[in-house]
Enzyme design. Structure first.
Site, mmCIF file in Angstrom:
data_model
loop_
_atom_site.group_PDB
_atom_site.id
_atom_site.type_symbol
_atom_site.label_atom_id
_atom_site.label_comp_id
_atom_site.label_asym_id
_atom_site.label_seq_id
_atom_site.Cartn_x
_atom_site.Cartn_y
_atom_site.Cartn_z
ATOM 1 N N ASP A 162 7.819 -27.261 13.661
ATOM 2 C CA ASP A 162 8.038 -27.557 15.082
ATOM 3 C C ASP A 162 8.675 -26.367 15.808
ATOM 4 O O ASP A 162 8.286 -26.036 16.928
ATOM 5 C CB ASP A 162 8.984 -28.763 15.236
ATOM 6 C CG ASP A 162 8.272 -30.095 15.102
ATOM 7 O OD1 ASP A 162 7.031 -30.142 15.223
ATOM 8 O OD2 ASP A 162 8.972 -31.109 14.882
ATOM 9 N N HIS A 171 13.513 -30.121 19.304
ATOM 10 C CA HIS A 171 12.775 -29.526 20.427
ATOM 11 C C HIS A 171 13.701 -29.096 21.561
ATOM 12 O O HIS A 171 13.590 -27.987 22.071
ATOM 13 C CB HIS A 171 11.746 -30.517 20.970
ATOM 14 C CG HIS A 171 10.681 -30.849 19.975
ATOM 15 N ND1 HIS A 171 9.808 -29.901 19.480
ATOM 16 C CD2 HIS A 171 10.351 -32.014 19.384
ATOM 17 C CE1 HIS A 171 8.987 -30.476 18.620
ATOM 18 N NE2 HIS A 171 9.300 -31.760 18.533
ATOM 19 N N HIS A 197 2.384 -28.969 17.331
ATOM 20 C CA HIS A 197 1.749 -28.740 16.018
ATOM 21 C C HIS A 197 0.568 -27.773 16.143
ATOM 22 O O HIS A 197 0.328 -26.954 15.252
ATOM 23 C CB HIS A 197 1.330 -30.062 15.376
ATOM 24 C CG HIS A 197 2.489 -31.001 15.191
ATOM 25 N ND1 HIS A 197 2.338 -32.336 14.961
ATOM 26 C CD2 HIS A 197 3.841 -30.773 15.222
ATOM 27 C CE1 HIS A 197 3.541 -32.902 14.861
ATOM 28 N NE2 HIS A 197 4.458 -31.977 15.013
ATOM 29 N N HIS A 220 8.851 -29.594 8.087
ATOM 30 C CA HIS A 220 8.223 -29.975 9.349
ATOM 31 C C HIS A 220 9.064 -29.508 10.533
ATOM 32 O O HIS A 220 8.521 -29.080 11.559
ATOM 33 C CB HIS A 220 7.980 -31.486 9.447
ATOM 34 C CG HIS A 220 7.268 -31.829 10.722
ATOM 35 N ND1 HIS A 220 5.906 -31.698 10.867
ATOM 36 C CD2 HIS A 220 7.745 -32.201 11.933
ATOM 37 C CE1 HIS A 220 5.574 -31.994 12.111
ATOM 38 N NE2 HIS A 220 6.665 -32.315 12.786
#
Ligand SMILES: [Zn+2]
Length: 311
Positions: A246, A269, A84, A242
């Site tokens: 990321d 991720h 973040h 969001h």
């Protein structure tokens, strides 16, 4: 269009709070750093010699991709949940920073990048004399896992088109597309979008000790039909926003500002990290360039050495 020069911040700023996964309280100090430093974390709680406490925020140091991005240096020192802050640095355009941290996980704050953006905005940016290096993608990179994928395609700026799909839940199918990802679009469209989970997942995550610090103060928790958070959502599609945040944070693990179009479906991720490794697996996939502001942002072949990316 981003500046063609490197930036740092004008003075130190401090953020602190509980971390999401370990539940520990940690404090970070963001310090200005000279040109070509890159983004470096320093574990100030360690007994190791000073030069062994530094962890560069680069893909070569990524050791875990489970639920967050963790980096670890060769001496075993780790910092988790850096994505973040990395998103804010990538989008705002901060090339050089030394980040002191007194623990092994970043504070989760409100689960978004908002507090980092506000803190960085408050101290202000300082332009440095060195030219900024941009990572220019030369060939399409596609990484897949089952239905999920991420594509990193050649483009003259950073743009993103992200879709998630959780059928039969309150999240459902969501998309966000941003044609030009810069300080302003990031701040207005993504920066305050929080991490999210489902009530049905929560007990499992808590029982396994994966989110010891998780609460409605730092994540959106979806019940069967709607979020449990009393303040609701920032946007109807806050979850996919969001995920885009990321991805922008993880892409900064390339060590450079990325010029590419990102198309992602249900990625996360680990898929983003795989795609970055795929970029660097072949020198024909990428080069580093500088941008000449004087000639209407015409791109020039970089005077930067490829070795500077420290793979
Ligand atoms: Zn996140």
């Amino acid at each position: 269009m981003k500046s063609s020069y490197q930036h740092t911040i004008k003075k130190t700023c401090v953020l602190e709070g509980t971390s999401l996964h370990s539940g520990i309280y940690s404090k970070v100090k963001l310090h200005p750093a000279p040109a070509n430093t890159g983004i470096k974390f320093k574990r100030i709680d360690s007994d190791l010699p000073l030069n062994q406490r530094i962890i560069d925020a680069l893909i070569c140091n990524v050791k875990s991709s489970q639920l967050c991005t963790s980096i670890e240096n060769e001496f075993g020192l780790r910092v988790s949940t850096i994505e973040h802050l990395m998103a804010a640095l990538h989008a705002i355009g901060i090339d050089n920073l030394l980040i002191d941290i007194d623990n092994d996980e970043m504070p989760i704050l409100d689960g978004s990048s908002l507090q980092y953006c506000l803190a960085l905005e408050k101290v202000g940016l300082k332009k440095l004399k060195a030219k900024r290096k941009f990572l220019n993608i030369l060939k399409p990179i596609i990484v897949k896992r089952d239905d999920a994928f991420i594509k990193i395609l050649p483009n003259n700026q950073l743009s993103i088109d992200y879709t998630i799909n959780y059928p039969g839940t309150a999240v459902g199918n969501q998309n966000i597309a941003i044609e030009s990802l810069n300080e302003h679009s990031f701040k207005n469209l993504l920066s305050d979008c929080r991490t999210f989970t489902f009530e049905t997942e929560l007990e499992k995550l808590k029982t396994n000790g994966i989110i010891k610090g998780g609460s409605l103060d730092n994540a959106v928790v979806f019940g069967e039909n709607e979020p449990l958070n009393s303040d609701g959502l920032k946007f109807y599609n806050e979850p996919v926003r969001h995920k885009a945040l990321d991805a922008i944070g993880d892409l900064y693990l390339t060590g450079s500002h990325v010029l590419a179009h990102i198309e992602a479906y249900c990625a996360g991720h680990s898929l983003t990290h795989l795609a970055i490794r795929e970029i660097f697996s072949d020198d024909n996939n990428w080069n580093l360039i500088t941008i000449d502001e004087q000639s209407d942002y015409k791109m020039l072949p970089g005077e930067l050495s490829v070795n500077s990316i420290n793979l």
